[in-house]
Design a protein around this motif. Structure first.
Motif, PDB file in Angstrom:
ATOM      1  N   ILE A 151      -6.277 -21.065 -23.106  1.00 25.50           N
ATOM      2  CA  ILE A 151      -6.601 -20.255 -21.929  1.00 25.50           C
ATOM      3  C   ILE A 151      -6.037 -21.004 -20.732  1.00 25.50           C
ATOM      4  CG2 ILE A 151      -8.438 -19.088 -20.655  1.00 25.50           C
ATOM      5  CD1 ILE A 151     -10.245 -19.551 -23.117  1.00 25.50           C
ATOM      6  N   VAL A 152      -4.955 -20.484 -20.179  1.00 26.33           N
ATOM      7  CA  VAL A 152      -4.212 -21.209 -19.139  1.00 26.33           C
ATOM      8  C   VAL A 152      -4.447 -20.590 -17.767  1.00 26.33           C
ATOM      9  CG1 VAL A 152      -2.445 -21.839 -20.841  1.00 26.33           C
ATOM     10  CG2 VAL A 152      -2.102 -19.831 -19.400  1.00 26.33           C
ATOM     11  N   ASP A 153      -4.299 -21.421 -16.762  1.00 23.66           N
ATOM     12  CA  ASP A 153      -4.381 -20.968 -15.375  1.00 23.66           C
ATOM     13  C   ASP A 153      -3.071 -20.301 -14.964  1.00 23.66           C
ATOM     14  OD1 ASP A 153      -6.916 -21.883 -15.061  1.00 23.66           O
ATOM     15  OD2 ASP A 153      -6.478 -23.218 -13.386  1.00 23.66           O
ATOM     16  N   SER A 154      -3.142 -19.570 -13.912  1.00 28.09           N
ATOM     17  CA  SER A 154      -1.949 -19.119 -13.195  1.00 28.09           C
ATOM     18  C   SER A 154      -2.238 -19.317 -11.711  1.00 28.09           C
ATOM     19  CB  SER A 154      -1.633 -17.652 -13.511  1.00 28.09           C
ATOM     20  OG  SER A 154      -2.703 -16.812 -13.113  1.00 28.09           O
ATOM     21  N   GLN A 155      -1.193 -19.250 -10.922  1.00 25.27           N
ATOM     22  CA  GLN A 155      -1.380 -19.500  -9.496  1.00 25.27           C
ATOM     23  C   GLN A 155      -2.343 -18.488  -8.892  1.00 25.27           C
ATOM     24  OE1 GLN A 155       0.200 -22.257  -8.111  1.00 25.27           O
ATOM     25  NE2 GLN A 155      -1.245 -21.903  -6.456  1.00 25.27           N
ATOM     26  N   GLU A 156      -2.283 -17.251  -9.406  1.00 26.16           N
ATOM     27  CA  GLU A 156      -3.138 -16.203  -8.860  1.00 26.16           C
ATOM     28  C   GLU A 156      -4.524 -16.187  -9.500  1.00 26.16           C
ATOM     29  OE1 GLU A 156      -0.274 -15.537 -10.537  1.00 26.16           O
ATOM     30  OE2 GLU A 156       1.086 -15.597  -8.808  1.00 26.16           O
ATOM     31  N   ARG A 172     -15.824 -16.899 -18.106  1.00 21.81           N
ATOM     32  CA  ARG A 172     -16.996 -16.753 -18.971  1.00 21.81           C
ATOM     33  C   ARG A 172     -16.850 -15.521 -19.871  1.00 21.81           C
ATOM     34  NH1 ARG A 172     -21.211 -20.047 -17.732  1.00 21.81           N
ATOM     35  NH2 ARG A 172     -21.091 -21.135 -15.706  1.00 21.81           N
ATOM     36  N   ASP A 173     -16.343 -14.435 -19.297  1.00 18.66           N
ATOM     37  CA  ASP A 173     -16.150 -13.214 -20.090  1.00 18.66           C
ATOM     38  C   ASP A 173     -15.150 -13.442 -21.218  1.00 18.66           C
ATOM     39  OD1 ASP A 173     -17.945 -11.866 -18.501  1.00 18.66           O
ATOM     40  OD2 ASP A 173     -16.410 -11.005 -17.180  1.00 18.66           O
ATOM     41  N   ILE A 174     -14.063 -14.178 -20.927  1.00 15.62           N
ATOM     42  CA  ILE A 174     -13.050 -14.460 -21.946  1.00 15.62           C
ATOM     43  C   ILE A 174     -13.667 -15.255 -23.096  1.00 15.62           C
ATOM     44  CG2 ILE A 174     -10.942 -15.773 -22.414  1.00 15.62           C
ATOM     45  CD1 ILE A 174     -10.016 -15.063 -19.569  1.00 15.62           C
ATOM     46  N   LEU A 175     -14.426 -16.293 -22.759  1.00 10.51           N
ATOM     47  CA  LEU A 175     -15.050 -17.127 -23.799  1.00 10.51           C
ATOM     48  C   LEU A 175     -16.075 -16.326 -24.599  1.00 10.51           C
ATOM     49  CD1 LEU A 175     -15.522 -20.440 -21.765  1.00 10.51           C
ATOM     50  CD2 LEU A 175     -13.828 -19.985 -23.538  1.00 10.51           C
ATOM     51  N   SER A 220     -16.982 -25.438 -20.674  1.00 10.07           N
ATOM     52  CA  SER A 220     -16.566 -24.363 -21.579  1.00 10.07           C
ATOM     53  C   SER A 220     -17.418 -24.350 -22.836  1.00 10.07           C
ATOM     54  CB  SER A 220     -15.081 -24.537 -21.942  1.00 10.07           C
ATOM     55  OG  SER A 220     -14.265 -24.500 -20.794  1.00 10.07           O
ATOM     56  N   ARG A 221     -17.763 -25.524 -23.328  1.00  4.25           N
ATOM     57  CA  ARG A 221     -18.644 -25.599 -24.504  1.00  4.25           C
ATOM     58  C   ARG A 221     -19.995 -24.966 -24.208  1.00  4.25           C
ATOM     59  NH1 ARG A 221     -22.836 -28.573 -25.673  1.00  4.25           N
ATOM     60  NH2 ARG A 221     -22.501 -29.815 -23.774  1.00  4.25           N
ATOM     61  N   ARG A 222     -20.545 -25.275 -23.056  1.00  2.68           N
ATOM     62  CA  ARG A 222     -21.846 -24.699 -22.691  1.00  2.68           C
ATOM     63  C   ARG A 222     -21.751 -23.184 -22.532  1.00  2.68           C
ATOM     64  NH1 ARG A 222     -22.023 -29.516 -19.538  1.00  2.68           N
ATOM     65  NH2 ARG A 222     -21.255 -28.408 -17.710  1.00  2.68           N
ATOM     66  N   ALA A 226     -23.799 -20.462 -24.630  1.00  2.00           N
ATOM     67  CA  ALA A 226     -24.594 -19.445 -23.943  1.00  2.00           C
ATOM     68  C   ALA A 226     -24.228 -18.054 -24.429  1.00  2.00           C
ATOM     69  CB  ALA A 226     -24.385 -19.554 -22.432  1.00  2.00           C
ATOM     70  N   GLY A 227     -22.988 -17.888 -24.897  1.00  2.00           N
ATOM     71  CA  GLY A 227     -22.551 -16.599 -25.429  1.00  2.00           C
ATOM     72  C   GLY A 227     -22.894 -16.402 -26.891  1.00  2.00           C
TER      73      GLY A 227
END
Length: 303
Positions: A151-156, A172-175, A220-222, A226-227
C-alpha cells in the motif's frame, strides 16, 4: 618248447587323440558371460542418463516388486503403472512413478492458495468502493517468500498524516477490506513499514525515519486487528526506514512511503522460526557463559 608252457601276452595300444575341443560347452559359458557384461554396461549407461528421482523409483520397484504388482503400481505417488510409461499407451507419461518431495507438494499447494487469495483481492479491488478508488496505490505480486501486498503513498494521497503514525480514514478502509481474505489463509504475515529518504524534522538522533516506519507498521497492525484480524497471524512487525526503495524510483519518491504485507509461504515461516530459535539458543548460551564468567570473577574476588 611245449605249447602248454607258453604264456600269451596281450598288448593293448590306445591311440592318442590330443586335447580335442572338450565339446561346445565353453562357448555357452562365454556367451553367457558376454551377455551379462553387456547387460551390466547397459544398466550403467542408463543409470548415468537418468535423474535421481528415476533411479530412486527403479530401486524402489526392485526392492518391493510384489507389493507394486499387487497394488497395480498404485503407491504413494498414485501411479497407474509399476513401470514408468507403462499402460496401454507405451509413451504415456501420466501415472509414472516418481519420488515424492513433500516440501515441493506443500509449496505448490501453498502457491495455489496464495494465488487464489491474490485473485480474490484483485476482484475486491475492482468491486469494493473502499478500494476501487485506490487501484494505483495497491500493488500485488508473488515473490519467492509469498504474496506481497504493498500500500503505497502518492503525492496526492498519503496513507498517513504527514510525519505521523496516524492513519488516514481511507487507509483504515483499505486494511479492513483485506481482513476477510487474509483471515481465510493459514499463512502468517510479515508487516513492514517504509519511508522515503527525506530526513525527519527532528533529526536522526531523535525521532527519525526508523521510529516513524516502525510506528506506522504497528499502527497498521492495530488497524487490522480492529478490523477483525487474528492477532496470532502476525509473525513480524518491523520498520525499515528508507533502506528498501522501490525499483525504478528515486529514494525521495513518495511511493517509497508504504506499508508492505507479506503473506508468507508456510515453509518460509518455518525457516524464519527456526532461525529465530537458533538465535535465541545462541543468545542464551552467551548469557550463561557471561554469568558463569561473572560468578568465577566474584569467587576469585571473594578469595
Amino acid at each position: 618248447m611245449s605249447k602248454k608252457n607258453s604264456n600269451i601276452i596281450i598288448v593293448r595300444k590306445k591311440k592318442g587323440h590330443g586335447h580335442g575341443h572338450h565339446g561346445g560347452s565353453w562357448k555357452i559359458a562365454y556367451a553367457d558371460f558376454m551377455t551379462a557384461m553387456m547387460a551390466f554396461f547397459l544398466v550403467m549407461w542408463l543409470i548415468s542418463q537418468s535423474s535421481p528421482e528415476q533411479r530412486h523409483s527403479i530401486a524402489e520397484y526392485f526392492n518391493m516388486p510384489l507389493h507394486v504388482a499387487l497394488s497395480q503400481g498404485n503407491r504413494s505417488s498414485l501411479s497407474e503403472s509399476a513401470i514408468p510409461g507403462g499402460g496401454d499407451d507405451v509413451v504415456k507419461q501420466e501415472g509414472e512413478i516418481q519420488k515424492i518431495d513433500l516440501r515441493k507438494i506443500e509449496r505448490n499447494r501453498d502457491r495455489k492458495s496464495l494465488n487464489k487469495a491474490r485473485e480474490n483481492l484483485e476482484q475486491i479491488i475492482q468491486k469494493d468502493p473502499r478500494l476501487s478508488d485506490f487501484k494505483s496505490n495497491l500493488r500485488l505480486s508473488m515473490t519467492e517468500d509469498g504474496l506481497l501486498i504493498q500500500i503505497v503513498d502518492s503525492q496526492e494521497r498519503p496513507m498517513f498524516k504527514v510525519g505521523s503514525k496516524d492513519l488516514e480514514p481511507y487507509m483504515r478502509d483499505i486494511l479492513n477490506a483485506m481482513v476477510p481474505v487474509l483471515n481465510q489463509l493459514p499463512n502468517r504475515i510479515n508487516l513492514t513499514g517504509h519511508t522515503d529518504s527525506l530526513p525527519y524534522a527532528r533529526g536522526e538522533a531523535g525521532y527519525s525515519n526508523w521510529e516513524l516506519s516502525s510506528d506506522r507498521a504497528n499502527a497498521s497492525r492495530r488497524a487490522l486487528m480492529a478490523g477483525g484480524m487474528d492477532g496470532n497471524k502476525f509473525l513480524r512487525v518491523i520498520g525499515m526506514a528508507n533502506t528498501m526503495s522501490l525499483a525504478d524510483s528515486t529514494p525521495d519518491n513518495p511511493i517509497n512511503r508504504r506499508i508492505s504485507i507479506l503473506v508468507l509461504y508456510q515453509d518460509k515461516e518455518k525457516s524464519i522460526l527456526q532461525k529465530d530459535t537458533l538465535l535465541q539458543d545462541l543468545s542464551a548460551a552467551a548469557g550463561d557463559q557471561k554469568n558463569n564468567a561473572g560468578f568465577n570473577i566474584s569467587n576469585k574476588t571473594g578469595e
